[in-house]
Design a protein around this motif. Structure first.
Motif, PDB file in Angstrom:
ATOM      1  N   HIS A 229      -6.966  15.806  -8.802  1.00  0.00           N
ATOM      2  CA  HIS A 229      -5.720  16.432  -9.264  1.00  0.00           C
ATOM      3  C   HIS A 229      -4.538  15.684  -8.653  1.00  0.00           C
ATOM      4  CE1 HIS A 229      -2.458  19.406  -9.346  1.00  0.00           C
ATOM      5  NE2 HIS A 229      -3.111  20.048 -10.298  1.00  0.00           N
ATOM      6  N   SER A 230      -3.767  15.009  -9.497  1.00  0.00           N
ATOM      7  CA  SER A 230      -2.611  14.241  -9.019  1.00  0.00           C
ATOM      8  C   SER A 230      -1.409  14.506  -9.917  1.00  0.00           C
ATOM      9  CB  SER A 230      -2.950  12.744  -8.992  1.00  0.00           C
ATOM     10  OG  SER A 230      -1.882  11.984  -8.467  1.00  0.00           O
ATOM     11  N   ILE A 231      -1.231  15.770 -10.284  1.00  0.00           N
ATOM     12  CA  ILE A 231      -0.142  16.139 -11.183  1.00  0.00           C
ATOM     13  C   ILE A 231       1.160  16.288 -10.392  1.00  0.00           C
ATOM     14  CG2 ILE A 231       0.759  17.932 -12.714  1.00  0.00           C
ATOM     15  CD1 ILE A 231      -2.129  18.519 -13.545  1.00  0.00           C
ATOM     16  N   ALA A 232       2.185  15.577 -10.821  1.00  0.00           N
ATOM     17  CA  ALA A 232       3.511  15.678 -10.208  1.00  0.00           C
ATOM     18  C   ALA A 232       4.505  16.078 -11.293  1.00  0.00           C
ATOM     19  CB  ALA A 232       3.909  14.352  -9.569  1.00  0.00           C
ATOM     20  N   LYS A 233       4.709  17.369 -11.440  1.00  0.00           N
ATOM     21  CA  LYS A 233       5.613  17.869 -12.477  1.00  0.00           C
ATOM     22  C   LYS A 233       6.316  19.104 -11.921  1.00  0.00           C
ATOM     23  CE  LYS A 233       5.681  19.772 -17.177  1.00  0.00           C
ATOM     24  NZ  LYS A 233       4.851  20.267 -18.306  1.00  0.00           N
ATOM     25  N   GLY A 234       7.470  18.879 -11.291  1.00  0.00           N
ATOM     26  CA  GLY A 234       8.140  19.998 -10.647  1.00  0.00           C
ATOM     27  C   GLY A 234       9.631  19.826 -10.563  1.00  0.00           C
ATOM     28  N   ASN A 235      10.275  20.851 -10.027  1.00  0.00           N
ATOM     29  CA  ASN A 235      11.734  20.861  -9.912  1.00  0.00           C
ATOM     30  C   ASN A 235      12.161  20.587  -8.472  1.00  0.00           C
ATOM     31  OD1 ASN A 235      12.898  21.918 -12.628  1.00  0.00           O
ATOM     32  ND2 ASN A 235      11.115  23.200 -12.242  1.00  0.00           N
ATOM     33  N   LEU A 236      13.094  19.670  -8.328  1.00  0.00           N
ATOM     34  CA  LEU A 236      13.645  19.313  -7.022  1.00  0.00           C
ATOM     35  C   LEU A 236      15.123  19.690  -7.022  1.00  0.00           C
ATOM     36  CD1 LEU A 236      11.887  15.864  -6.701  1.00  0.00           C
ATOM     37  CD2 LEU A 236      11.459  17.842  -5.233  1.00  0.00           C
ATOM     38  N   LYS A 237      15.381  20.948  -6.717  1.00  0.00           N
ATOM     39  CA  LYS A 237      16.745  21.466  -6.724  1.00  0.00           C
ATOM     40  C   LYS A 237      17.020  22.211  -5.421  1.00  0.00           C
ATOM     41  CE  LYS A 237      16.830  22.331 -11.748  1.00  0.00           C
ATOM     42  NZ  LYS A 237      17.012  23.390 -12.783  1.00  0.00           N
ATOM     43  N   PRO A 238      18.258  22.236  -4.998  1.00  0.00           N
ATOM     44  CA  PRO A 238      18.596  22.950  -3.755  1.00  0.00           C
ATOM     45  C   PRO A 238      18.632  24.458  -3.957  1.00  0.00           C
ATOM     46  CG  PRO A 238      20.577  22.110  -4.790  1.00  0.00           C
ATOM     47  CD  PRO A 238      19.431  21.591  -5.610  1.00  0.00           C
ATOM     48  N   ILE A 239      18.528  25.164  -2.863  1.00  0.00           N
ATOM     49  CA  ILE A 239      18.748  26.614  -2.854  1.00  0.00           C
ATOM     50  C   ILE A 239      20.199  26.847  -2.450  1.00  0.00           C
ATOM     51  CG2 ILE A 239      18.126  28.808  -1.772  1.00  0.00           C
ATOM     52  CD1 ILE A 239      15.320  27.695  -1.371  1.00  0.00           C
ATOM     53  N   SER A 240      20.994  27.309  -3.377  1.00  0.00           N
ATOM     54  CA  SER A 240      22.408  27.533  -3.093  1.00  0.00           C
ATOM     55  C   SER A 240      22.972  28.475  -4.144  1.00  0.00           C
ATOM     56  CB  SER A 240      23.177  26.203  -3.111  1.00  0.00           C
ATOM     57  OG  SER A 240      23.326  25.744  -4.442  1.00  0.00           O
ATOM     58  N   LYS A 241      24.249  28.763  -4.038  1.00  0.00           N
ATOM     59  CA  LYS A 241      24.895  29.629  -5.024  1.00  0.00           C
ATOM     60  C   LYS A 241      25.515  28.833  -6.165  1.00  0.00           C
ATOM     61  CE  LYS A 241      29.329  29.906  -2.557  1.00  0.00           C
ATOM     62  NZ  LYS A 241      30.312  30.832  -1.944  1.00  0.00           N
ATOM     63  N   GLU A 242      25.328  27.514  -6.130  1.00  0.00           N
ATOM     64  CA  GLU A 242      25.890  26.665  -7.179  1.00  0.00           C
ATOM     65  C   GLU A 242      25.091  26.809  -8.473  1.00  0.00           C
ATOM     66  OE1 GLU A 242      28.743  25.244  -6.607  1.00  0.00           O
ATOM     67  OE2 GLU A 242      28.647  25.944  -4.534  1.00  0.00           O
ATOM     68  N   GLN A 243      25.678  26.354  -9.550  1.00  0.00           N
ATOM     69  CA  GLN A 243      25.085  26.536 -10.873  1.00  0.00           C
ATOM     70  C   GLN A 243      23.771  25.787 -11.047  1.00  0.00           C
ATOM     71  OE1 GLN A 243      27.742  25.568 -14.098  1.00  0.00           O
ATOM     72  NE2 GLN A 243      26.931  27.200 -15.373  1.00  0.00           N
ATOM     73  N   ASP A 244      23.632  24.633 -10.370  1.00  0.00           N
ATOM     74  CA  ASP A 244      22.431  23.822 -10.539  1.00  0.00           C
ATOM     75  C   ASP A 244      21.366  24.116  -9.484  1.00  0.00           C
ATOM     76  OD1 ASP A 244      23.748  22.802  -8.370  1.00  0.00           O
ATOM     77  OD2 ASP A 244      23.429  20.695  -8.901  1.00  0.00           O
TER      78      ASP A 244
ATOM     79  N   SER B 201       4.422  22.690   4.681  1.00  0.00           N
ATOM     80  CA  SER B 201       4.687  23.488   5.885  1.00  0.00           C
ATOM     81  C   SER B 201       5.993  23.123   6.586  1.00  0.00           C
ATOM     82  CB  SER B 201       3.531  23.333   6.887  1.00  0.00           C
ATOM     83  OG  SER B 201       3.334  21.964   7.224  1.00  0.00           O
ATOM     84  N   ARG B 202       6.676  22.097   6.094  1.00  0.00           N
ATOM     85  CA  ARG B 202       7.974  21.712   6.656  1.00  0.00           C
ATOM     86  C   ARG B 202       9.046  21.828   5.581  1.00  0.00           C
ATOM     87  NH1 ARG B 202       8.315  16.285  10.026  1.00  0.00           N
ATOM     88  NH2 ARG B 202      10.326  17.249  10.411  1.00  0.00           N
ATOM     89  N   VAL B 203      10.240  22.178   5.993  1.00  0.00           N
ATOM     90  CA  VAL B 203      11.336  22.367   5.043  1.00  0.00           C
ATOM     91  C   VAL B 203      12.061  21.043   4.805  1.00  0.00           C
ATOM     92  CG1 VAL B 203      13.529  23.525   4.598  1.00  0.00           C
ATOM     93  CG2 VAL B 203      11.649  24.779   5.686  1.00  0.00           C
ATOM     94  N   LEU B 204      12.174  20.690   3.526  1.00  0.00           N
ATOM     95  CA  LEU B 204      12.991  19.557   3.103  1.00  0.00           C
ATOM     96  C   LEU B 204      13.988  20.069   2.074  1.00  0.00           C
ATOM     97  CD1 LEU B 204      10.279  16.793   2.490  1.00  0.00           C
ATOM     98  CD2 LEU B 204      11.926  16.850   4.358  1.00  0.00           C
ATOM     99  N   PRO B 205      15.249  19.671   2.156  1.00  0.00           N
ATOM    100  CA  PRO B 205      16.236  20.105   1.161  1.00  0.00           C
ATOM    101  C   PRO B 205      15.797  19.742  -0.255  1.00  0.00           C
ATOM    102  CG  PRO B 205      17.316  19.062   3.031  1.00  0.00           C
ATOM    103  CD  PRO B 205      15.851  18.818   3.207  1.00  0.00           C
ATOM    104  N   GLY B 206      15.870  20.696  -1.151  1.00  0.00           N
ATOM    105  CA  GLY B 206      15.507  20.448  -2.544  1.00  0.00           C
ATOM    106  C   GLY B 206      14.022  20.490  -2.827  1.00  0.00           C
TER     107      GLY B 206
END
Length: 259
Positions: A94-109, A155-160
């Protein structure tokens, strides 16, 4: 000359680039026949076809499907094709890479609940979907191995990276359960935790330049993990001698996680 995995088959989900293709190349050199499910646009097909020709140059059989491996209708279609061809799988990779890389914020995106759901489903739950379909259709060899790719980001936090992190955590959890509950069928399951590897997926992560710079300083060998580093371990995990390694997250990062 009979090669190590002559007459064996691997199904690779996401095998046209990155860790999936590097693993396909390593297995092809050892005589493993391949079924590759991938997604590529018309603009990408010239390179994909060239890469697939390289795989076939090792004398293996290659069956390729340019389809979305995360869709249930595709799972049904391909698994039925394997039944028709009477193929038994030594490996599911299993080598599927299909995801969303977006920040957690109050902005629209910012990241939405739907983004989470899509990412966890595509990169995590799809492992379970494929494993169960293949099991129910008796498509696994005995013994067989299920391998998937996780990352330190589980297990580690990375922005986005929050949605992908959730998907990787899901992947690891599913792997542990498969390891226990599929053991009676002579199927073992593992996750490989790759170090930071320069792939298309990495290039999409916000702040990638800083991640690369920091990783080179963290890693005892002062370099990034290469796709070939991971592919060699995939090949090792295909060897029946490794069968007793089951349910583990195997760190393949040159010691990067130690710092």
């Amino acid at each position: 000359m009979v090669k190590k995995y002559s007459n064996k088959w691997a199904l690779i989900l996401g095998g046209s680039s990155g860790l999936g293709y590097a693993s396909a190349l390593e297995l092809a050199q050892q005589g493993m026949n391949l079924i590759i499910v991938y997604r590529a646009s018309r603009m990408m097909m010239e390179k994909v076809n060239s890469d697939f020709e390289q795989l076939k140059s090792y004398g293996i059989e290659l069956i390729a499907f340019n389809k979305d491996a995360t869709r249930s209708i595709v799972v049904d279609e391909i698994s039925q094709a394997l039944v028709t061809k009477n193929i038994k799988l030594h490996i599911l990779l299993h080598s599927i890479a299909k995801g969303n890389l977006k920040p957690i914020s109050k902005e629209q995106d910012s990241l939405t609940s739907q983004d989470f759901e899509q990412t966890v489903s595509s990169m995590g739950l799809s492992l379970y979907t494929w494993s169960m379909q293949l099991l129910k259709k008796d498509l696994f060899d005995k013994p067989a191995r299920i391998i998937s790719f996780t990352s330190e980001g589980s297990s580690r936090v990375l922005p986005g990276y929050a949605a992908v992190s959730a998907a990787k955590t899901t992947l690891e959890s599913i792997t542990r359960s498969l390891a226990v509950e599929l053991a009676p069928y002579q199927i073992s399951s593992i996750c490989i935790q790759a170090g930071v590897t320069l792939t298309q997926s990495l290039s999409r992560i916000p702040g990638v330049d800083q991640i690369i710079d920091k990783t080179k300083k963290r890693n005892p060998f002062n370099r990034l993990t290469q796709p070939q580093d991971i592919a060699r371990v995939v090949e090792l995990m295909c060897d029946p001698a490794s069968f007793w390694i089951n349910g583990d997250v195997i760190k393949v990062d040159g010691g990067e996680h130690l710092r």
